[in-house]
Scaffold this motif. Structure first.
Motif, PDB file in Angstrom:
ATOM      1  N   THR A 107       0.883  -1.157   0.000  1.00 19.19           N
ATOM      2  CA  THR A 107       0.000   0.000   0.000  1.00 19.19           C
ATOM      3  C   THR A 107       0.925   1.212   0.000  1.00 19.19           C
ATOM      4  OG1 THR A 107      -1.679  -1.187   1.260  1.00 19.19           O
ATOM      5  CG2 THR A 107      -1.806   1.216   1.285  1.00 19.19           C
ATOM      6  N   LEU A 108       0.824   2.041  -1.023  1.00 19.63           N
ATOM      7  CA  LEU A 108       1.733   3.174  -1.132  1.00 19.63           C
ATOM      8  C   LEU A 108       1.436   4.213  -0.052  1.00 19.63           C
ATOM      9  CD1 LEU A 108       1.795   3.685  -5.012  1.00 19.63           C
ATOM     10  CD2 LEU A 108       3.273   2.243  -3.584  1.00 19.63           C
ATOM     11  N   PRO A 109       2.460   4.938   0.385  1.00 18.95           N
ATOM     12  CA  PRO A 109       2.241   6.005   1.364  1.00 18.95           C
ATOM     13  C   PRO A 109       1.256   7.047   0.835  1.00 18.95           C
ATOM     14  CG  PRO A 109       4.587   5.564   1.098  1.00 18.95           C
ATOM     15  CD  PRO A 109       3.877   4.791   0.036  1.00 18.95           C
ATOM     16  N   GLU A 110       0.456   7.604   1.727  1.00 21.11           N
ATOM     17  CA  GLU A 110      -0.562   8.590   1.331  1.00 21.11           C
ATOM     18  C   GLU A 110       0.031   9.805   0.642  1.00 21.11           C
ATOM     19  OE1 GLU A 110      -3.483   9.625   4.236  1.00 21.11           O
ATOM     20  OE2 GLU A 110      -3.564   7.564   5.002  1.00 21.11           O
ATOM     21  N   GLU A 111       1.266  10.136   0.961  1.00 23.39           N
ATOM     22  CA  GLU A 111       1.910  11.328   0.403  1.00 23.39           C
ATOM     23  C   GLU A 111       2.456  11.103  -1.007  1.00 23.39           C
ATOM     24  OE1 GLU A 111       1.902  10.840   4.642  1.00 23.39           O
ATOM     25  OE2 GLU A 111       3.113   9.744   3.218  1.00 23.39           O
ATOM     26  N   THR A 112       2.411   9.892  -1.511  1.00 20.54           N
ATOM     27  CA  THR A 112       2.990   9.570  -2.823  1.00 20.54           C
ATOM     28  C   THR A 112       2.439  10.500  -3.906  1.00 20.54           C
ATOM     29  OG1 THR A 112       3.172   7.239  -2.188  1.00 20.54           O
ATOM     30  CG2 THR A 112       3.308   7.743  -4.546  1.00 20.54           C
ATOM     31  N   THR A 113       3.358  11.042  -4.710  1.00 15.46           N
ATOM     32  CA  THR A 113       2.960  11.875  -5.853  1.00 15.46           C
ATOM     33  C   THR A 113       3.366  11.243  -7.173  1.00 15.46           C
ATOM     34  OG1 THR A 113       5.005  13.169  -5.732  1.00 15.46           O
ATOM     35  CG2 THR A 113       3.077  14.041  -4.552  1.00 15.46           C
ATOM     36  N   ILE A 114       4.461  10.460  -7.141  1.00 18.56           N
ATOM     37  CA  ILE A 114       4.963   9.860  -8.381  1.00 18.56           C
ATOM     38  C   ILE A 114       5.584   8.500  -8.070  1.00 18.56           C
ATOM     39  CG2 ILE A 114       7.165  11.120  -8.199  1.00 18.56           C
ATOM     40  CD1 ILE A 114       7.041  11.249 -11.365  1.00 18.56           C
ATOM     41  N   VAL A 115       5.366   7.567  -8.986  1.00 23.52           N
ATOM     42  CA  VAL A 115       5.956   6.237  -8.891  1.00 23.52           C
ATOM     43  C   VAL A 115       6.896   6.077 -10.072  1.00 23.52           C
ATOM     44  CG1 VAL A 115       5.487   3.745  -8.919  1.00 23.52           C
ATOM     45  CG2 VAL A 115       3.937   5.302  -7.700  1.00 23.52           C
ATOM     46  N   TYR A 116       8.092   5.573  -9.802  1.00 22.70           N
ATOM     47  CA  TYR A 116       9.093   5.325 -10.833  1.00 22.70           C
ATOM     48  C   TYR A 116       9.201   3.820 -11.015  1.00 22.70           C
ATOM     49  CZ  TYR A 116      13.580   5.266 -13.275  1.00 22.70           C
ATOM     50  OH  TYR A 116      14.566   5.062 -14.201  1.00 22.70           O
ATOM     51  N   ALA A 117       9.257   3.359 -12.266  1.00 21.67           N
ATOM     52  CA  ALA A 117       9.389   1.922 -12.514  1.00 21.67           C
ATOM     53  C   ALA A 117      10.171   1.669 -13.785  1.00 21.67           C
ATOM     54  CB  ALA A 117       8.007   1.279 -12.628  1.00 21.67           C
ATOM     55  N   PHE A 118      11.022   0.661 -13.734  1.00 23.45           N
ATOM     56  CA  PHE A 118      11.623   0.120 -14.940  1.00 23.45           C
ATOM     57  C   PHE A 118      10.527  -0.724 -15.559  1.00 23.45           C
ATOM     58  CE2 PHE A 118      13.812  -3.109 -17.374  1.00 23.45           C
ATOM     59  CZ  PHE A 118      14.781  -2.382 -18.036  1.00 23.45           C
ATOM     60  N   SER A 119      10.088  -0.359 -16.731  1.00 20.98           N
ATOM     61  CA  SER A 119       8.908  -0.981 -17.322  1.00 20.98           C
ATOM     62  C   SER A 119       9.258  -2.229 -18.119  1.00 20.98           C
ATOM     63  CB  SER A 119       8.210   0.035 -18.225  1.00 20.98           C
ATOM     64  OG  SER A 119       7.068  -0.525 -18.807  1.00 20.98           O
ATOM     65  N   VAL A 120       8.618  -3.313 -17.751  1.00 23.36           N
ATOM     66  CA  VAL A 120       8.740  -4.568 -18.480  1.00 23.36           C
ATOM     67  C   VAL A 120       7.344  -4.902 -18.975  1.00 23.36           C
ATOM     68  CG1 VAL A 120       9.337  -7.012 -18.281  1.00 23.36           C
ATOM     69  CG2 VAL A 120      10.629  -5.314 -16.983  1.00 23.36           C
ATOM     70  N   GLN A 121       7.210  -5.138 -20.279  1.00 19.53           N
ATOM     71  CA  GLN A 121       5.870  -5.371 -20.841  1.00 19.53           C
ATOM     72  C   GLN A 121       5.119  -6.484 -20.124  1.00 19.53           C
ATOM     73  OE1 GLN A 121       6.267  -5.801 -25.096  1.00 19.53           O
ATOM     74  NE2 GLN A 121       5.920  -3.619 -25.393  1.00 19.53           N
ATOM     75  N   ARG A 122       5.834  -7.476 -19.651  1.00 20.77           N
ATOM     76  CA  ARG A 122       5.203  -8.581 -18.930  1.00 20.77           C
ATOM     77  C   ARG A 122       4.420  -8.084 -17.709  1.00 20.77           C
ATOM     78  NH1 ARG A 122       9.342 -11.790 -15.604  1.00 20.77           N
ATOM     79  NH2 ARG A 122       8.979  -9.983 -14.310  1.00 20.77           N
ATOM     80  N   ASP A 123       4.897  -7.004 -17.094  1.00 23.84           N
ATOM     81  CA  ASP A 123       4.281  -6.491 -15.869  1.00 23.84           C
ATOM     82  C   ASP A 123       3.377  -5.284 -16.110  1.00 23.84           C
ATOM     83  OD1 ASP A 123       5.571  -8.431 -14.362  1.00 23.84           O
ATOM     84  OD2 ASP A 123       7.331  -7.164 -14.058  1.00 23.84           O
ATOM     85  N   GLU A 124       3.149  -4.922 -17.369  1.00 25.39           N
ATOM     86  CA  GLU A 124       2.377  -3.723 -17.695  1.00 25.39           C
ATOM     87  C   GLU A 124       1.004  -3.716 -17.024  1.00 25.39           C
ATOM     88  OE1 GLU A 124       0.220  -2.050 -21.676  1.00 25.39           O
ATOM     89  OE2 GLU A 124       2.288  -2.716 -21.908  1.00 25.39           O
ATOM     90  N   LYS A 125       0.253  -4.788 -17.147  1.00 27.20           N
ATOM     91  CA  LYS A 125      -1.102  -4.834 -16.582  1.00 27.20           C
ATOM     92  C   LYS A 125      -1.078  -4.735 -15.062  1.00 27.20           C
ATOM     93  CE  LYS A 125      -3.267  -7.304 -20.372  1.00 27.20           C
ATOM     94  NZ  LYS A 125      -3.851  -8.534 -20.858  1.00 27.20           N
ATOM     95  N   LYS A 126      -0.100  -5.386 -14.426  1.00 24.65           N
ATOM     96  CA  LYS A 126       0.010  -5.308 -12.963  1.00 24.65           C
ATOM     97  C   LYS A 126       0.355  -3.893 -12.514  1.00 24.65           C
ATOM     98  CE  LYS A 126       2.833  -8.456 -11.395  1.00 24.65           C
ATOM     99  NZ  LYS A 126       3.610  -9.628 -10.931  1.00 24.65           N
TER     100      LYS A 126
END
Length: 176
Positions: A107-126
């Motif tokens: 569960t992300l912190p309430e203050e979260t404004t941006i999430v950074y991710a190395f994008s892998v197509q396999r995980d796109e839907k998740k």
């Protein structure tokens, strides 16, 4: 008494397991380059009003880069070796927190404004499901900054080199 050769083999097996098996749960560890992150963070204006969550923080270079701009930076990492490295390298930075936790279950912190991710197509839907769920729960827009691979079924709000910015707005439906 364990022989030195046995100890070395054991350590190598552990390293292989931590780095090899993690690929089945998340993206592989590929170190980010500071100069690329700096240019992207300049372009997307990451600053002291942001709380950046890195979904798979690796050695923490993205976290330290965000923190150098005054942002709070929180990393989720499932490889205990990388958590140790990241914590060690970020030891003197109070704006960096590294958690040994699977971001898919977080569960992300309430203050979260941006999430950074190395994008892998396999995980796109998740990744899309995670951001939409959290935008709904937090009842605020969340930005997702992906590196490497754009989403196939979604248009980015902004792009810069190999970085893609997506914005997730909370859905107004009770079924969201």
């Amino acid at each position: 008494m364990i022989s030195p050769l046995t100890a070395i083999v054991f350590v190598l097996i552990c390293i292989f397991l931590f780095f090899g098996l993690v690929v089945f749960v998340g993206a592989p560890y590929i170190p980010s380059h500071r100069k690329d992150i700096k240019k992207a963070f300049d372009h997307f204006d990451i600053n002291n009003s942001d709380v950046l969550v890195d979904a798979g923080s690796g050695d923490g270079v993205v976290l330290r880069s965000a923190a150098s701009r005054g942002a709070q930076a929180i990393g989720y990492e499932i490889n205990p070796i990388l958590v140790g490295v990241s914590r060690l390298l970020s030891l003197r930075d109070p704006n960096v927190t590294v958690l040994l936790q699977n971001v898919w279950l977080a569960t992300l912190p309430e203050e979260t404004t941006i999430v950074y991710a190395f994008s892998v197509q396999r995980d796109e839907k998740k990744l899309i499901a995670l951001l939409q769920r959290e935008a709904n729960r937090l009842n605020k827009p969340l930005r997702l900054l992906c590196y490497a691979s754009p989403f196939t079924g979604m248009k980015a709000s902004d792009t810069f080199e190999a970085y893609y910015l997506y914005i997730f707005h909370p859905l107004q439906s009770k079924n969201a």
